[in-house]
Motif scaffolding. Structure first.
Motif, PDB file in Angstrom:
ATOM      1  N   LEU A 277       0.845  -1.183   0.000  1.00 50.71           N
ATOM      2  CA  LEU A 277       0.000   0.000   0.000  1.00 50.71           C
ATOM      3  C   LEU A 277       0.883   1.236   0.000  1.00 50.71           C
ATOM      4  O   LEU A 277       1.777   1.371   0.840  1.00 50.71           O
ATOM      5  N   THR A 278       0.644   2.147  -0.950  1.00 53.49           N
ATOM      6  CA  THR A 278       1.409   3.380  -1.066  1.00 53.49           C
ATOM      7  C   THR A 278       0.455   4.566  -1.031  1.00 53.49           C
ATOM      8  O   THR A 278      -0.476   4.638  -1.842  1.00 53.49           O
ATOM      9  N   ARG A 279       0.687   5.499  -0.107  1.00 54.91           N
ATOM     10  CA  ARG A 279      -0.216   6.645  -0.008  1.00 54.91           C
ATOM     11  C   ARG A 279       0.196   7.727  -0.995  1.00 54.91           C
ATOM     12  O   ARG A 279       1.367   8.083  -1.103  1.00 54.91           O
ATOM     13  N   ARG A 280      -0.782   8.241  -1.730  1.00 55.24           N
ATOM     14  CA  ARG A 280      -0.609   9.371  -2.638  1.00 55.24           C
ATOM     15  C   ARG A 280      -1.699  10.388  -2.323  1.00 55.24           C
ATOM     16  O   ARG A 280      -2.837  10.241  -2.757  1.00 55.24           O
ATOM     17  N   GLY A 281      -1.351  11.380  -1.507  1.00 57.84           N
ATOM     18  CA  GLY A 281      -2.352  12.339  -1.083  1.00 57.84           C
ATOM     19  C   GLY A 281      -3.383  11.667  -0.212  1.00 57.84           C
ATOM     20  O   GLY A 281      -3.055  11.025   0.790  1.00 57.84           O
ATOM     21  N   SER A 282      -4.650  11.777  -0.590  1.00 64.89           N
ATOM     22  CA  SER A 282      -5.730  11.193   0.209  1.00 64.89           C
ATOM     23  C   SER A 282      -6.097   9.781  -0.225  1.00 64.89           C
ATOM     24  O   SER A 282      -7.033   9.197   0.315  1.00 64.89           O
ATOM     25  N   VAL A 283      -5.373   9.222  -1.192  1.00 64.80           N
ATOM     26  CA  VAL A 283      -5.716   7.889  -1.690  1.00 64.80           C
ATOM     27  C   VAL A 283      -4.573   6.911  -1.412  1.00 64.80           C
ATOM     28  O   VAL A 283      -3.424   7.308  -1.176  1.00 64.80           O
ATOM     29  N   LEU A 284      -4.915   5.624  -1.449  1.00 64.88           N
ATOM     30  CA  LEU A 284      -3.933   4.554  -1.338  1.00 64.88           C
ATOM     31  C   LEU A 284      -3.864   3.818  -2.670  1.00 64.88           C
ATOM     32  O   LEU A 284      -4.891   3.444  -3.236  1.00 64.88           O
ATOM     33  N   LEU A 285      -2.651   3.608  -3.170  1.00 68.09           N
ATOM     34  CA  LEU A 285      -2.433   2.771  -4.335  1.00 68.09           C
ATOM     35  C   LEU A 285      -2.090   1.379  -3.812  1.00 68.09           C
ATOM     36  O   LEU A 285      -1.107   1.202  -3.086  1.00 68.09           O
ATOM     37  N   ALA A 286      -2.898   0.405  -4.164  1.00 70.91           N
ATOM     38  CA  ALA A 286      -2.746  -0.960  -3.647  1.00 70.91           C
ATOM     39  C   ALA A 286      -2.230  -1.876  -4.738  1.00 70.91           C
ATOM     40  O   ALA A 286      -2.764  -1.901  -5.845  1.00 70.91           O
ATOM     41  N   GLU A 287      -1.165  -2.614  -4.421  1.00 71.48           N
ATOM     42  CA  GLU A 287      -0.630  -3.621  -5.334  1.00 71.48           C
ATOM     43  C   GLU A 287      -0.767  -4.982  -4.671  1.00 71.48           C
ATOM     44  O   GLU A 287      -0.161  -5.243  -3.624  1.00 71.48           O
ATOM     45  N   LEU A 288      -1.571  -5.861  -5.274  1.00 76.22           N
ATOM     46  CA  LEU A 288      -1.869  -7.173  -4.718  1.00 76.22           C
ATOM     47  C   LEU A 288      -1.177  -8.240  -5.551  1.00 76.22           C
ATOM     48  O   LEU A 288      -1.322  -8.277  -6.772  1.00 76.22           O
ATOM     49  N   THR A 289      -0.454  -9.124  -4.889  1.00 75.31           N
ATOM     50  CA  THR A 289       0.210 -10.239  -5.556  1.00 75.31           C
ATOM     51  C   THR A 289      -0.257 -11.536  -4.909  1.00 75.31           C
ATOM     52  O   THR A 289      -0.342 -11.629  -3.688  1.00 75.31           O
ATOM     53  N   CYS A 290      -0.561 -12.511  -5.750  1.00 73.88           N
ATOM     54  CA  CYS A 290      -1.067 -13.792  -5.262  1.00 73.88           C
ATOM     55  C   CYS A 290      -0.312 -14.918  -5.934  1.00 73.88           C
ATOM     56  O   CYS A 290      -0.209 -14.947  -7.169  1.00 73.88           O
ATOM     57  N   TRP A 291       0.241 -15.834  -5.136  1.00 76.61           N
ATOM     58  CA  TRP A 291       0.872 -17.043  -5.669  1.00 76.61           C
ATOM     59  C   TRP A 291      -0.031 -18.234  -5.374  1.00 76.61           C
ATOM     60  O   TRP A 291      -0.392 -18.498  -4.224  1.00 76.61           O
ATOM     61  N   TYR A 292      -0.359 -18.950  -6.437  1.00 77.68           N
ATOM     62  CA  TYR A 292      -1.178 -20.151  -6.301  1.00 77.68           C
ATOM     63  C   TYR A 292      -0.650 -21.186  -7.292  1.00 77.68           C
ATOM     64  O   TYR A 292      -0.581 -20.923  -8.492  1.00 77.68           O
ATOM     65  N   GLY A 293      -0.273 -22.342  -6.783  1.00 74.81           N
ATOM     66  CA  GLY A 293       0.328 -23.345  -7.650  1.00 74.81           C
ATOM     67  C   GLY A 293       1.645 -22.875  -8.242  1.00 74.81           C
ATOM     68  O   GLY A 293       1.979 -23.220  -9.380  1.00 74.81           O
ATOM     69  N   TYR A 294       2.395 -22.076  -7.469  1.00 75.35           N
ATOM     70  CA  TYR A 294       3.673 -21.495  -7.906  1.00 75.35           C
ATOM     71  C   TYR A 294       3.495 -20.572  -9.112  1.00 75.35           C
ATOM     72  O   TYR A 294       4.471 -20.217  -9.768  1.00 75.35           O
ATOM     73  N   ARG A 295       2.269 -20.163  -9.409  1.00 78.82           N
ATOM     74  CA  ARG A 295       1.979 -19.200 -10.475  1.00 78.82           C
ATOM     75  C   ARG A 295       1.587 -17.879  -9.829  1.00 78.82           C
ATOM     76  O   ARG A 295       0.869 -17.834  -8.836  1.00 78.82           O
ATOM     77  N   GLU A 296       2.035 -16.785 -10.423  1.00 85.96           N
ATOM     78  CA  GLU A 296       1.844 -15.462  -9.843  1.00 85.96           C
ATOM     79  C   GLU A 296       0.831 -14.649 -10.648  1.00 85.96           C
ATOM     80  O   GLU A 296       0.893 -14.592 -11.874  1.00 85.96           O
ATOM     81  N   THR A 297      -0.104 -14.033  -9.946  1.00 85.29           N
ATOM     82  CA  THR A 297      -1.003 -13.057 -10.547  1.00 85.29           C
ATOM     83  C   THR A 297      -0.908 -11.760  -9.755  1.00 85.29           C
ATOM     84  O   THR A 297      -0.630 -11.770  -8.549  1.00 85.29           O
ATOM     85  N   CYS A 298      -1.138 -10.637 -10.433  1.00 89.83           N
ATOM     86  CA  CYS A 298      -1.018  -9.322  -9.808  1.00 89.83           C
ATOM     87  C   CYS A 298      -2.243  -8.483 -10.141  1.00 89.83           C
ATOM     88  O   CYS A 298      -2.873  -8.652 -11.193  1.00 89.83           O
ATOM     89  N   ARG A 299      -2.563  -7.569  -9.247  1.00 86.07           N
ATOM     90  CA  ARG A 299      -3.635  -6.614  -9.497  1.00 86.07           C
ATOM     91  C   ARG A 299      -3.330  -5.329  -8.754  1.00 86.07           C
ATOM     92  O   ARG A 299      -2.842  -5.367  -7.614  1.00 86.07           O
ATOM     93  N   THR A 300      -3.566  -4.194  -9.393  1.00 87.40           N
ATOM     94  CA  THR A 300      -3.368  -2.900  -8.749  1.00 87.40           C
ATOM     95  C   THR A 300      -4.669  -2.107  -8.822  1.00 87.40           C
ATOM     96  O   THR A 300      -5.413  -2.192  -9.797  1.00 87.40           O
ATOM     97  N   LEU A 301      -4.952  -1.333  -7.763  1.00 83.40           N
ATOM     98  CA  LEU A 301      -6.168  -0.537  -7.710  1.00 83.40           C
ATOM     99  C   LEU A 301      -5.971   0.625  -6.767  1.00 83.40           C
ATOM    100  O   LEU A 301      -4.940   0.725  -6.084  1.00 83.40           O
ATOM    101  N   THR A 302      -6.967   1.503  -6.729  1.00 82.71           N
ATOM    102  CA  THR A 302      -6.898   2.725  -5.948  1.00 82.71           C
ATOM    103  C   THR A 302      -7.929   2.692  -4.830  1.00 82.71           C
ATOM    104  O   THR A 302      -9.069   2.265  -5.035  1.00 82.71           O
ATOM    105  N   LEU A 303      -7.539   3.126  -3.641  1.00 79.64           N
ATOM    106  CA  LEU A 303      -8.432   3.217  -2.493  1.00 79.64           C
ATOM    107  C   LEU A 303      -8.439   4.648  -1.951  1.00 79.64           C
ATOM    108  O   LEU A 303      -7.367   5.214  -1.733  1.00 79.64           O
ATOM    109  N   PRO A 304      -9.574   5.270  -1.678  1.00 75.21           N
ATOM    110  CA  PRO A 304     -10.878   4.758  -2.115  1.00 75.21           C
ATOM    111  C   PRO A 304     -11.037   4.918  -3.622  1.00 75.21           C
ATOM    112  O   PRO A 304     -10.270   5.635  -4.256  1.00 75.21           O
TER     113      PRO A 304
END
Length: 328
Positions: free
Chosen positions: A195-222
């Protein structure tokens, strides 16, 4: 235990043999960092990660690890240079060419599965007539295209990434990190949340390993107000996604994606499974790598806003023969 079949093992081992034949090698040496989630070693061993795998062109592979692996029966607990040299001599490889996965960094930082200097220096001293050859790019070109079983694991991981995002958005700001981590652990995945704060928002970077395979997703909060900030990041992401086409080069795809962005936006493109290629802010590692169906990439676009804020949108892209789709 592994979720992959014997047929998947045979496919990967055949690719390893193909690599050795193409590069005139007698064996592959894959270094895995103890405690790592995934690495080049588990590609050959079936997991868990953290082994030193010796995979000879002829003969049975072995793994230097204190944990049994799914596919390699010959496991030995000592990970030192002396044990590795003994294994090479046992397989009559003292005067042979060995391809090494562990001499080149995972870009852009030197934080991947690199052989420690002390182990490497001792091995060179013990095996002065062995030719050790770095083969990371050749391995990546063969390993990045995912099989049917690997894509199934990726799809499962993408679903878990979506569950992490939903938990993150539903939680109070102070509980967002814990909520995303819990959502992944509940579904048998290994997560990472930044989680990285930019002003009043958080930039979220999500990483998930399943079966030794990696998926990523990024989004903004709120989530930004669409009346004030139209979904520009999402639109630019979809545009950049179309630049990832089979037959193009990695660097060309990034240049095309970046060229279509306005001045307040920037893209980041990374090769996944295994982590390999990287393009961001005009710096590209792996420019000439050929994009082929089955490859996966982490793509995200960030649009800078007034008052130091930003909106980011991104996910895991899967290249198919006809189009590139977003898994997350």
């Amino acid at each position: 235990m592994t979720m992959y079949s014997v047929a998947e093992r045979d496919r990967r081992w055949a690719l390893a043999c193909e690599l050795m034949d193409a590069e005139n090698l007698h064996a592959l040496l894959a270094y895995g960092v103890p405690g790592a989630v995934a690495g080049p070693d588990d590609y050959l061993s079936g997991g868990p990660s953290g082994a030193i795998v010796l995979f000879p062109r002829h003969g049975r592979p072995l793994a230097l690890t204190d944990r049994p692996t799914a596919w390699i029966q010959d496991s030995r607990p000592d990970r030192c240079a002396y044990a590795l040299a003994a294994a090479l001599k046992e397989h009559h490889l003292s005067r042979s060419a060995i391809g090494v996965l562990g001499l080149e960094p995972y870009p852009p930082a030197h934080d991947g599965h690199l052989l420690p200097y002390t182990l490497w220096a001792a091995l060179l001293e013990l095996m002065p007539q062995t030719a050790f050859v770095p083969v990371w790019p050749q391995f990546v070109q063969r390993a990045m295209p995912q099989s049917t079983e690997e894509i199934k694991a990726l799809t499962e991981g993408a679903g878990i990434s979506s569950a992490m995002a939903a938990a993150l958005l539903a939680a109070a700001p102070a509980e967002a990190y814990a909520a995303a981590m819990h959502a992944a652990h509940l579904r048998g995945a290994i997560p990472e949340v930044q989680l990285t704060r930019r002003g009043s928002v958080l930039l979220a970077e999500l990483t998930c390993w399943y079966g030794y395979r990696e998926t990523c997703r990024t989004l903004t909060l709120p989530a930004p107000d669409p009346r004030r900030h139209p979904d520009l990041a999402r639109e630019h992401y979809q545009s950049a996604l179309r630049a990832l086409r089979p037959g193009s080069r990695f660097g060309q795809a990034y240049d095309t994606a970046h060229a279509g962005l306005p001045g307040n936006a920037h893209a980041r493109l990374r090769g996944l499974n295994p982590r390999s290629l990287h393009a961001e802010a005009g710096q590209t590692i792996g420019y000439d790598m050929l994009i082929t169906p089955g490859m996966t990439f982490a793509l995200d676009v960030t649009c800078d806003l007034p008052h130091g804020e930003a909106v980011t949108y991104g996910g895991t892209a899967l290249v198919t023969a006809h189009e590139t789709i977003s898994l997350t």
